[in-house]
Design an enzyme around this catalytic site. Sequence first.
Site, PDB file in Angstrom:
ATOM      1  N   LYS A 143      -5.601   9.045   3.201  1.00 28.88           N
ATOM      2  CA  LYS A 143      -5.962   7.588   3.558  1.00 28.88           C
ATOM      3  C   LYS A 143      -5.559   7.226   4.902  1.00 28.88           C
ATOM      4  CE  LYS A 143      -4.606   3.364   0.688  1.00 28.88           C
ATOM      5  NZ  LYS A 143      -3.501   3.011  -0.206  1.00 28.88           N
TER       6      LYS A 143
HETATM    7  C1  E4P Z   1      -4.115   0.301  -2.158  1.00 27.73           C
HETATM    8  O1  E4P Z   1      -4.570   1.461  -1.569  1.00 27.73           O
HETATM    9  C2  E4P Z   1      -3.433  -0.320  -1.400  1.00 27.73           C
HETATM   10  O2  E4P Z   1      -2.547   0.150  -0.412  1.00 27.73           O
HETATM   11  C3  E4P Z   1      -2.702  -1.501  -2.191  1.00 27.73           C
HETATM   12  O3  E4P Z   1      -3.663  -1.923  -3.104  1.00 27.73           O
HETATM   13  C4  E4P Z   1      -2.259  -2.841  -1.458  1.00 27.73           C
HETATM   14  O4  E4P Z   1      -1.826  -3.679  -2.582  1.00 27.73           O
HETATM   15  P1  E4P Z   1      -1.057  -4.876  -2.255  1.00 27.73           P
HETATM   16  O5  E4P Z   1      -1.679  -5.989  -1.210  1.00 27.73           O
HETATM   17  O6  E4P Z   1      -0.657  -5.367  -3.224  1.00 27.73           O
HETATM   18  O7  E4P Z   1       0.333  -4.351  -1.395  1.00 27.73           O
END
Ligand code: E4P
Length: 219
Positions: free
Chosen positions: A88
């Site tokens: 990622k």
């Molecule tokens: C997923 O890959 C993201 O990091 C995550 O959904 C972020 O979510 P949040 O905005 O609730 O922290």
Amino acid sequence: MRFFIDTANLAQIEEAMAMGIISGVTTNPSLMAKEGIKGKANVMNHYKTIAGLVDGRDVSAEVIATDFEGMKKEGEAFAAIADNIVVKVPLIKEGLKALNYFRTKGIRTNCTLIFSAGQALLASNAGANFVSPFIGRIDDIGWNGLSLISEIYQIFEKQVLDTEILAASIRNPLHIVESAKLGADVATCPLKSIEALLNHPLTDKGLAKFLADAEKLDT
Ligand code: E4P
């Protein structure tokens, strides 16, 4: 639309796996910190444990470096943990270079922190396998997160791009259902949002009636 679970919590991952509804896991540094994982070796071990729990399904592991060389090093180390690791990478210029590099190495990627269709288009062209538009965080600033899913879907369809749309930053069941309607390939969700999809008062009422009537049966 498939489901990923958005957590680094092992019990929650096991629970979602037992329900048979998840195709993968996404994590980020905040979710890892929430589990109290500290130090590089422990982070790597935790990813290894998650990768082993999900039987070959995708596990997104997020790089912390913000320069190309650092992302390359971290991403290669993540990819060496298991075949189901997806690296990622944040949507910044160095991130695009990293996506392009990982593409040449056959390492799968998820481009995170996507807040506009233009960013999604860049990530796709740089070789991202997934783009992660953050719906909830867009809603949090008073904009419409779901409309970004729709915009990216239209562009990817029209341009015949095979990058998958991974709806992220999901806050509620409506985000999930609407993302599916708008063409997201995957939604990554906290367990509580997935479980909220189970709820319907008529299901509860119907089950209570069946159970009450079952007591009348001659068994
Ligand atoms: C997923 O890959 C993201 O990091 C995550 O959904 C972020 O979510 P949040 O905005 O609730 O922290």
